[in-house]
Enzyme design. Structure first.
Site: not given
Ligand code: XBP
Ligand code: MG
Length: 253
Positions: A9, A11
């Site tokens: 993953d 973020d």
């Molecule tokens: C990450 C997210 C993303 C970011 C923003 O979740 O929820 O939405 O916050 O990304 P994970 P965008 O780590 O579970 O993948 O604004 O580009 O959609």
């Molecule tokens: Mg995440």
């Protein structure tokens, strides 16, 4: 099972991007557009229940701003705000203020040296992944990952398993030979739904999530000089103090 690939993953897992990256980028996009929307640190924690930036803005309106007058072209507005937010976010990354989390670069390099394949499975926009990797590891790091599965490439975002299934399909691998790395309950559900075992590295937004299905929950991948703290151990770490390839292999076995 022989470990063939690590799937990450982005973020919260590769880097703590949410509080000081995505959140201020959303707020800048809202201010640019003259909107009175502002997401403080606590509110953003609640909004993270919904993955995906466009989905998160819609959720905000539904849940917190029921009286805000919707324009006829709401989809269009959300799309424009999201484009502006991506611009602000990638500019923030270019300033270099968001480092990789402890142990991430070390584990990626170990995997490469051992011929263990690498992939990304994330709900975030592809440009965001590119910017994070390029600004932390250098532009050549983009080629370290055999597949970067990101954003709208699948219609159903995490907790749906689709993005992990997409990455597995692209690599022609079965889930039993891969290990996923996540930071959130939505991410863990997505990985588990695709049949993967997962290691969770928690952060301030996700510490209290339900990680019962995780193979291992730690505060960080860790380094020899900065060992991890084990928060939940469904498979024994046998005294390991940071997450390296031998431990990854042991968790899969
Ligand atoms: C990450 C997210 C993303 C970011 C923003 O979740 O929820 O939405 O916050 O990304 P994970 P965008 O780590 O579970 O993948 O604004 O580009 O959609
Ligand atoms: Mg995440």
């Amino acid at each position: 099972m022989k470990l063939e690939a690590l799937i990450f993953d982005v973020d919260g897992t590769l880097a703590d991007t949410e509080r000081d990256g995505h959140r201020p980028a959303f707020n800048r996009a809202f201010a640019d557009a003259g909107l009175d929307w502002h997401w403080d640190v606590a509110l953003y924690g609640e909004l993270l229940a919904v993955t995906g930036g466009k989905e998160r803005m819609r959720h905000y309106l539904d849940r917190y701003r029921p009286d805000w007058p919707r324009p006829a072209d709401l989809d269009d507005l959300i799309g424009r705000l999201h484009t502006a937010k991506t611009r602000h976010y990638t500019a923030l990354l270019a300033e270099g203020g968001i480092p990789l989390r402890s142990g991430v670069e070390r584990l990626l390099r170990e995997a490469r040296a051992a011929g263990v394949r690498l992939a990304i499975a994330t709900t975030t926009t592809p440009d965001n992944v590119t910017a994070l990797l390029a600004h932390t590891l250098g532009p050549e790091a983009l080629r370290w990952f055999e597949v970067i599965a990101a954003g709208d490439v699948v219609p159903a975002k995490k907790p749906a398993p689709d993005i992990y299934r997409y990455a597995l399909q692209a690599m022609q691998l079965s889930p039993e030979v891969c290990l996923a790395f996540e930071d959130s309950e939505n991410g863990l559900r997505s990985a588990r739904g695709a049949g993967l075992l997962a290691v969770v590295t928690v952060n301030d937004y996700t510490r209290d999530h339900d990680f019962a299905g995780a193979t291992l929950v730690v505060d960080q991948l860790g380094e020899p000089q900065q060992p991890f703290r084990v928060l939940r151990e469904n498979a024994s770490v046998n005294g390991a103090r940071w997450l390296d390839l031998p431990l990854a292999r042991q968790l899969l076995a």
